[in-house]
Scaffold this active site. Sequence first.
Site, PDB file in Angstrom:
ATOM      1  N   GLU A  13      49.673  94.669  78.399  1.00 14.33           N
ATOM      2  CA  GLU A  13      49.376  95.836  77.577  1.00 14.33           C
ATOM      3  C   GLU A  13      48.398  96.761  78.286  1.00 14.33           C
ATOM      4  O   GLU A  13      48.574  97.991  78.294  1.00 14.33           O
ATOM      5  CB  GLU A  13      48.806  95.394  76.232  1.00 14.33           C
ATOM      6  N   GLN A  17      36.561 130.587  91.166  1.00 16.60           N
ATOM      7  CA  GLN A  17      36.173 129.355  91.847  1.00 16.60           C
ATOM      8  C   GLN A  17      35.866 128.236  90.864  1.00 16.60           C
ATOM      9  O   GLN A  17      36.255 127.079  91.081  1.00 16.60           O
ATOM     10  CB  GLN A  17      34.963 129.603  92.747  1.00 16.60           C
ATOM     11  N   GLU A  44      33.689  98.269  76.458  1.00 11.54           N
ATOM     12  CA  GLU A  44      32.617  97.276  76.593  1.00 11.54           C
ATOM     13  C   GLU A  44      33.184  95.874  76.792  1.00 11.54           C
ATOM     14  O   GLU A  44      32.653  95.074  77.591  1.00 11.54           O
ATOM     15  CB  GLU A  44      31.724  97.318  75.348  1.00 11.54           C
ATOM     16  N   GLY A  46      37.934  92.555  59.563  1.00  8.53           N
ATOM     17  CA  GLY A  46      36.579  92.133  59.905  1.00  8.53           C
ATOM     18  C   GLY A  46      36.425  91.625  61.319  1.00  8.53           C
ATOM     19  O   GLY A  46      35.351  91.134  61.683  1.00  8.53           O
ATOM     20  N   THR A 106      50.328  99.043  65.023  1.00  7.29           N
ATOM     21  CA  THR A 106      51.275 100.056  65.487  1.00  7.29           C
ATOM     22  C   THR A 106      52.700  99.652  65.124  1.00  7.29           C
ATOM     23  O   THR A 106      53.088  98.498  65.327  1.00  7.29           O
ATOM     24  CB  THR A 106      51.163 100.236  67.007  1.00  7.29           C
ATOM     25  N   THR A 135      44.765  92.317  65.176  1.00 12.88           N
ATOM     26  CA  THR A 135      43.490  92.836  64.664  1.00 12.88           C
ATOM     27  C   THR A 135      43.375  92.697  63.157  1.00 12.88           C
ATOM     28  O   THR A 135      44.330  92.941  62.417  1.00 12.88           O
ATOM     29  CB  THR A 135      43.338  94.316  65.050  1.00 12.88           C
ATOM     30  N   ALA A 176      50.759  91.966  65.540  1.00 13.84           N
ATOM     31  CA  ALA A 176      49.694  92.023  64.537  1.00 13.84           C
ATOM     32  C   ALA A 176      48.616  90.995  64.860  1.00 13.84           C
ATOM     33  O   ALA A 176      48.798  89.793  64.604  1.00 13.84           O
ATOM     34  CB  ALA A 176      50.262  91.792  63.137  1.00 13.84           C
ATOM     35  N   GLY A 220      38.226  93.115  64.630  1.00 14.87           N
ATOM     36  CA  GLY A 220      38.289  94.029  65.762  1.00 14.87           C
ATOM     37  C   GLY A 220      38.681  93.305  67.037  1.00 14.87           C
ATOM     38  O   GLY A 220      39.645  92.553  67.070  1.00 14.87           O
ATOM     39  N   SER A 221      37.909  93.511  68.099  1.00 18.34           N
ATOM     40  CA  SER A 221      38.214  92.902  69.393  1.00 18.34           C
ATOM     41  C   SER A 221      37.896  91.415  69.436  1.00 18.34           C
ATOM     42  O   SER A 221      38.266  90.737  70.390  1.00 18.34           O
ATOM     43  CB  SER A 221      37.424  93.619  70.506  1.00 18.34           C
TER      44      SER A 221
END
Length: 386
Positions: free
Chosen positions: A246, A283, A374, A132, A161, A129, A127, A134-135
Amino acid sequence: MTPRPFDLEALADISESVRRFAQREIAPHVSQWDDAGEFPRALYRQAADLGLLALGYPEAVGGTPASWRMRHAMTLALCRYGGSGGVLASLFSHNIGLPPVLAHGSTALQQAVIPAVLRGEKIAALAITEPGGGSDVAALRTTARRDGDDFVIDGEKVFITSGMRADVITVAVRTGDAGSKGAGGISMVLVTGDSPGLSRTALQKMGWWCSDTAHLRFDGVRVPASHLLGEEGGGFKIIMSNFNGERMAMSAAALGFAQACYDEALHWARQRKAFGGMLSDKQVVRHKLVDMQMRIASTQAWVDAVADRADAGDQGPDWVAQVCMLKNHATQTMQFCADQAVQILGGMGFMRGTKSERIYREVKVMMIGGGAEEIMKDLAARQLGL
């Protein structure tokens, strides 16, 4: 580094074993599990009995040491013949939840947690993320304040997950001074799933339907200080190093899913009649299949090369850059093959129950999870000194 002949034989053996397992125990049931929003917990025991959950872990905690090549062979076969990212994500969520415990937890904590997970008796999750963040890991706001022999955790995590069923959760928290920001002050702690104050809400997703994904809330959750992983304030480095494994696993998985799409498209093209002949006689269809194979072959070579470097102990900045770029390349290969397979299948490709339809919906989470495209490009650029 080229695998020795017996290594190649072992790779073939595990690929065949996992293929049989996936075709027998997973593929026939995935649509039903997708509808249910989860798969049976018994599958963890079945995978453990085959030795899959323990692959890559030391014998001291009940594991089976294995190279990255070996682990990738398992992942690729499971994805190619099982055809479900949801099953893969939750069945192997311990592979992102347990490495910090193995590398930084006390021996007592490792023995209390890891063997039961590798036996398929408990489920582990990670756990990090937040709603507010994210990455942007350095922006996390979940706090853990020291109170005697405990940490008291308050905050939220999202997109977790196995979050609904996890028995143990490795959680990123901020243990620095109140109001502290940035990478400093971030720590990792292990939280048990039955902790008072921990609540969970199931999330509905575009794909990975049979993977239980949760929004977690920590309201005064008390965790023994002995559950701290590594040094207090050292969590950011733990998180960053954990991402490399990961991303490698996700690259192998994306390759497997790309192959699943190719297999289904080829089978369909060889038995579907249109305009006086088989689709495979056209083709334009053959060219689509060749384009898929080009991308699959290049991804396979890159996955093997990066794995060999990791197995040889070469994990410097250039290797990290390679992992980042590979993760993007592999998921783009998956995206291309899923799109082309659905196009070849035509209307059938839009129908629930085909692997290509399911994988098409699951592409985006692979391109975002573990580090968005990104982020991967920017990190690779920094590692390469660009």
